[in-house]
Motif scaffolding. Structure first.
Motif, PDB file in Angstrom:
ATOM      1  N   VAL A  87       0.625  -1.096   0.040  1.00  0.00           N
ATOM      2  CA  VAL A  87      -0.049   0.074  -0.011  1.00  0.00           C
ATOM      3  C   VAL A  87       0.795   1.235  -0.091  1.00  0.00           C
ATOM      4  O   VAL A  87       1.707   1.393   0.871  1.00  0.00           O
ATOM      5  N   GLY A  88       0.730   2.081  -0.863  1.00  0.00           N
ATOM      6  CA  GLY A  88       1.346   3.305  -0.980  1.00  0.00           C
ATOM      7  C   GLY A  88       3.037   3.094  -1.492  1.00  0.00           C
ATOM      8  O   GLY A  88       3.965   3.736  -1.285  1.00  0.00           O
ATOM      9  N   ASP A  89       3.071   2.160  -2.206  1.00  0.00           N
ATOM     10  CA  ASP A  89       4.451   1.313  -2.583  1.00  0.00           C
ATOM     11  C   ASP A  89       4.906   2.290  -3.882  1.00  0.00           C
ATOM     12  O   ASP A  89       4.424   2.057  -5.033  1.00  0.00           O
ATOM     13  N   THR A  90       5.607   3.326  -3.634  1.00  0.00           N
ATOM     14  CA  THR A  90       5.857   4.443  -4.530  1.00  0.00           C
ATOM     15  C   THR A  90       7.357   4.197  -5.038  1.00  0.00           C
ATOM     16  O   THR A  90       7.940   4.751  -5.712  1.00  0.00           O
ATOM     17  N   THR A  91       7.893   2.845  -4.682  1.00  0.00           N
ATOM     18  CA  THR A  91       9.381   2.528  -5.055  1.00  0.00           C
ATOM     19  C   THR A  91       9.751   2.577  -6.325  1.00  0.00           C
ATOM     20  O   THR A  91      10.758   3.009  -6.970  1.00  0.00           O
ATOM     21  N   PRO A 242       1.533   1.418   5.666  1.00  0.00           N
ATOM     22  CA  PRO A 242       1.618   2.060   4.373  1.00  0.00           C
ATOM     23  C   PRO A 242       3.101   2.562   4.267  1.00  0.00           C
ATOM     24  O   PRO A 242       3.750   3.096   5.075  1.00  0.00           O
ATOM     25  N   LEU A 243       3.678   2.484   2.989  1.00  0.00           N
ATOM     26  CA  LEU A 243       5.206   2.941   2.849  1.00  0.00           C
ATOM     27  C   LEU A 243       5.036   4.538   2.318  1.00  0.00           C
ATOM     28  O   LEU A 243       4.182   4.640   1.611  1.00  0.00           O
ATOM     29  N   GLY A 244       5.776   5.391   3.231  1.00  0.00           N
ATOM     30  CA  GLY A 244       6.050   6.739   2.671  1.00  0.00           C
ATOM     31  C   GLY A 244       4.677   7.297   3.388  1.00  0.00           C
ATOM     32  O   GLY A 244       4.094   6.627   4.486  1.00  0.00           O
ATOM     33  N   PHE A 245       4.427   8.445   3.068  1.00  0.00           N
ATOM     34  CA  PHE A 245       3.232   9.166   3.626  1.00  0.00           C
ATOM     35  C   PHE A 245       2.099   9.038   2.337  1.00  0.00           C
ATOM     36  O   PHE A 245       0.924   9.097   2.866  1.00  0.00           O
ATOM     37  N   LEU A 251      -0.327  12.211  -5.735  1.00  0.00           N
ATOM     38  CA  LEU A 251       0.269  12.159  -4.390  1.00  0.00           C
ATOM     39  C   LEU A 251       1.541  11.444  -4.328  1.00  0.00           C
ATOM     40  O   LEU A 251       2.544  11.871  -3.845  1.00  0.00           O
ATOM     41  N   GLU A 252       1.623  10.161  -4.929  1.00  0.00           N
ATOM     42  CA  GLU A 252       2.738   9.522  -4.980  1.00  0.00           C
ATOM     43  C   GLU A 252       3.665   9.933  -6.056  1.00  0.00           C
ATOM     44  O   GLU A 252       4.978   9.583  -5.857  1.00  0.00           O
ATOM     45  N   VAL A 253       3.213  10.523  -7.090  1.00  0.00           N
ATOM     46  CA  VAL A 253       4.222  10.917  -7.977  1.00  0.00           C
ATOM     47  C   VAL A 253       4.898  12.129  -7.335  1.00  0.00           C
ATOM     48  O   VAL A 253       6.242  12.220  -7.190  1.00  0.00           O
TER      49      VAL A 253
END
Ligand code: URA
Ligand code: CA
Length: 432
Positions: A87-91, A242-245, A251-253
């Motif tokens: 979840v929220g994995d922006t890697t 979740p990873l990050g905020f 929002l993830e970009v």
């Protein structure tokens, strides 16, 4: 060969030969072997398991059941990264330009997401003009020249896996390490890269709920990869929160841009470095993981990673101004705070449930047909281990609807505040 004999052989704990496994997968793909026999076999595998050799054979049989991507026209060692889902994995958004900045070819074929947020393509499409509908020749040319390009999924990859996964889903045979590892690896191998880095998630938001299971899966996938001639490494990472905020497409970009500037959330940065150093090492650009990590930090410091992101956006029709002006990304109409109801320390942020809350806002697809809203999502203002005062915001909801009571309630139900708690371990280990 008769399928019934092979089912009995596995039921009694025998080892299937390469020919037998090929017979099963070819027959099943063509529809010559019926679902009921394959489900019986899957159940036998669930109980009797497979040897490493059988797993590698099953993987390659599934790879050969359909099209495979040929990346041989792309120069250099192609390293792909795969996450088992979080979840929220922006890697990926961070790693693609980061690694490309070190002249490592990133030839990414990606799909659209289902679930919490969109996939990599959806996220990138929140950049005005960015598109992935490019011709194969252009894709190859872009990667050779600029070391980075993303193209939409084409071809009929691993049809045997599609059929088998759907069958397992309704026959109680998903949770087999042999079947999961060969399923995931068949897709990665068909996608054509030379080397593979795996991010195996563990915790509430992950497929593997315990560290032990995640480690076992990581070992299984790494040995399949190495057994079939694709160098493979893995990181086991936390997905209890979740990873990050950021959770949500644009929002993830923005979060990826911050991270490429060296100003991202600490956990996201740490995980990107852990995965990135394995990618750099497998691409043979560094002699050790330590050296690889230093190289990654250097291209963040000197701005080359950020410059590469701009170049990548420009090449695929997007407006690179978003990097310096993230406010040009789609913005939600309403920003609604979720205030803490008491003083304390954040002890739990249940990742998958918070992901579902973001999906309700429109950040993800509930079904393949759903439309997604690229502007909406959630920004965590606190993570596990952070102190919070009553009335302070836990989460900012970015919504395009005024009434978000459902989302707010879900957030309250899934963020627990206690007297004390510590930040969870982010990386549980690496498998090489
Ligand atoms: N994901 C996959 O792709 N395959 C599995 O079997 C399980 C999770
Ligand atoms: Ca994130």
């Amino acid at each position: 060969m008769r399928m019934v004999d092979l089912i009995e052989k596995k039921r009694d704990g025998g080892e299937l030969t390469t020919e037998e496994i090929n017979f099963i997968i070819e027959g099943y793909t063509k529809g010559e072997i019926p679902d009921y026999q394959v489900s019986a076999l899957a159940m036998a595998i669930f109980f009797k398991d497979m040897t490493q050799r059988e797993r590698a054979d099953l993987t390659m049989a599934m790879v050969h059941s359909g099209d495979t991507i040929d990346l041989s026209e792309i120069e250099g060692i192609k390293v792909d990264k795969h996450s088992t889902g979080g979840v929220g994995d922006t890697t990926t958004l961070v790693l693609a330009p980061l690694v490309a900045a070190l002249d490592i070819p990133v030839a990414k074929m990606s799909g659209r997401g289902l679930g919490h947020t969109g996939g990599t393509i959806d996220k990138l499409e929140s950049i005005e003009g960015f598109h992935v509908e490019i011709e194969r020749e252009q894709f190859v040319e872009l990667v050779n020249k600029h070391k980075i390009a993303v193209i939409g999924q084409t071809g009929n990859l691993t049809p045997a896996d599609k059929k088998l996964y759907a069958l397992r889903d309704v026959t109680g045979t998903v949770d087999s390490i042999s079947l999961i590892s060969s399923s995931i690896m068949s897709k990665k191998i068909a996608a054509g890269s030379d080397a593979i880095v795996l991010d195996v998630k563990t915790g509430a938001g992950a497929f593997m709920k315990t560290v032990e299971d995640a480690k076992e899966l990581a070992h299984a996938m790494v040995s399949i990869g190495n057994n079939v001639g694709r160098k493979t490494m893995a990181v086991i990472s936390d997905m209890s929160q979740p990873l990050g905020f950021a959770i949500g497409n644009s929002l993830e970009v923005k979060e990826a841009i911050d991270t490429l500037k060296g100003q991202g959330p600490k956990d996201l940065e740490e995980l990107c470095l852990a995965l990135g150093r394995q990618m750099v090492y497998l691409a043979k650009k560094a002699d050790s993981l330590e050296e690889a990590e230093e190289m990654l930090k250097e291209v963040i410091r000197n701005g080359k990673a950020l410059e590469k992101f701009k170049e990548f956006i420009r090449n695929q029709g997007g407006n690179p101004d978003v990097v310096d002006h993230p406010e040009k990304l789609p913005q939600a109409k309403y920003l609604i705070e979720v205030p803490a109801k008491e003083d304390g320390v954040v002890a739990e942020i249940v990742a998958d449930e918070i992901g579902t809350a973001a999906m309700w806002l429109g950040a993800g697809r509930a079904t393949k047909e759903s439309e997604i809203d690229l502007a909406v999502g959630l920004m965590l203002n606190k993570k596990i281990g952070d102190r919070v005062k009553k009335g302070e915001s836990l989460v900012t909801i970015h919504a395009n609807r005024e009434n978000v009571d459902d989302v707010m309630n879900k957030i309250y139900e899934n963020i627990r505040i206690s007297d004390h708690a510590e930040a969870p371990v982010l990386i549980y280990g690496t498998v090489t």
